[in-house]
Write an enzyme that holds these catalytic residues in place. Structure first.
Site, PDB file in Angstrom:
ATOM      1  CE1 TYR A 277      -3.930   2.223   0.719  1.00 36.37           C
ATOM      2  CE2 TYR A 277      -2.518   3.203   2.396  1.00 36.37           C
ATOM      3  CZ  TYR A 277      -3.671   3.236   1.627  1.00 36.37           C
ATOM      4  OH  TYR A 277      -4.557   4.282   1.757  1.00 36.37           O
TER       5      TYR A 277
ATOM      6  CB  ALA B   4       5.149   0.428  -2.785  1.00 36.91           C
ATOM      7  CB  SER B   5       0.093   1.387  -4.273  1.00 39.88           C
ATOM      8  OG  SER B   5      -0.656   1.673  -3.101  1.00 39.88           O
ATOM      9  CE  LYS B   6      -3.860   4.970  -1.616  1.00 44.12           C
ATOM     10  NZ  LYS B   6      -4.908   5.554  -2.465  1.00 44.12           N
TER      11      LYS B   6
END
Ligand code: NAP
Length: 266
Positions: free
Chosen positions: A154, A156-158
């Site tokens: 999460y 890394a994605s954000k």
């Protein structure tokens, strides 16, 4: 305060939580709102709930991690009215320790939170560019700036959403399109209702959040109305944190705080 009566706002993940409240506030400001969500039942209910009066709201069922579905859906949304503002809010947050994250969980999280945001931004920008106007607002998270355990995928994605947003901001500004990212801290929504007990939430707030409570959806939505408004026309490529002070610095140790403010009201 804001007048969106001549504007069409697209919100992904608008069936629940923060997205639903953003939709409600844009409707109150007179906007035409289109919601995209994969949860069909919740989407129908939200459209029913928010459509009271003569509010202009329509729901579109789609999975933003599927690029073809996104392209088809954006075409349908554009047929309603040109999209003035797109809010990429849909996201998932499966919690797993770093060593437990399997390839599927990693991929799904990146597919929805980062690739899905990219697909929607690109599909909408294709329509905004010839008009030389548009606002893109991408939902990142406090976790896009600061690591939280159990959230490597999460986080890394954000973090990716922030740099995606900044790149769009520098590439499309000359075409009249602004892009900004919003980073909430812990906000009580269906995303965490089932995972975190009220006791956990209370302890979390006391331990980490200087304001000593978690946030409410009503406290996150207004920044979207501001950033899409005429008052924000020089704000581009920025990252806005709404976290009760969590990222400002270490939350003071209660013993020290008490020593410095002995007569503070309880
Ligand atoms: P929420 O209550 O779970 O609502 C999100 C909505 O988006 C749900 O209806 C969800 O459907 C939908 N969605 C998920 N994946 C989708 C996909 N692939 N395609 C279309 N729709 C999809 O979440 P929230 O708490 O309001 O969070 C909204 C956004 O804010 C997320 O990006 C989240 O990461 C971010 N955020 C939340 C917090 C927080 O503390 N709540 C903090 C910082 C950032 P399903 O229920 O089927 O998944």
């Amino acid at each position: 305060m804001f007048n969106y009566s001549d504007k069409h706002i697209l919100i992904t993940g608008g069936a629940k939580g923060i997205g639903r409240e953003i939709a409600r506030q844009f409707l109150v400001a007179g906007g035409q709102v289109s919601l995209v969500d994969r949860d069909e039942a919740a989407l129908q209910q939200t459209v029913l709930d928010l459509a009271q009066g003569d509010q202009q709201i329509k729901g579109f069922v789609a999975d933003i991690s599927d690029q073809q579905e996104v392209e088809d859906t954006i075409r349908q949304v554009e047929q309603q009215a040109p999209i003035d503002v797109v809010i990429n809010n849909a996201g998932i947050c499966p919690i797993k320790s770093f060593m437990e994250i399997d390839a599927d969980t990693w991929q799904q999280t990146l597919d929805v939170n980062l690739s899905g945001t990219f697909y929607v931004c690109q599909a909408v920008a294709r329509y905004m560019i010839p008009r030389k106007r548009g606002v893109i607002l991408n939902m990142s998270s406090k976790n896009g700036l600061d690591a939280e355990l159990g959230h490597a995928h999460y986080n890394a994605s954000k973090a990716g959403v922030i740099l995606l947003t900044k790149t769009i901001a520098i590439e499309l500004a000359h075409l009249g399109i602004r892009a900004n990212a919003i980073c909430p801290g812990y906000i009580r929504t269906p995303l965490n209702y089932e995972v975190d007990s009220p006791e956990f939430v209370q302890q979390f707030a006391e331990r980490y959040v200087p304001i000593e409570r978690v946030g409410k959806v009503q406290e996150i939505a207004p920044i979207f109305l501001f950033l899409a408004s005429e008052g924000a026309t020089y704000i581009n490529g920025q990252t806005f944190v709404l976290d009760g002070g969590q990222l400002a610095g270490q939350k003071p140790w209660p013993t020290l705080l008490k020593a410095m403010y002995p007569s503070a009201p309880k």
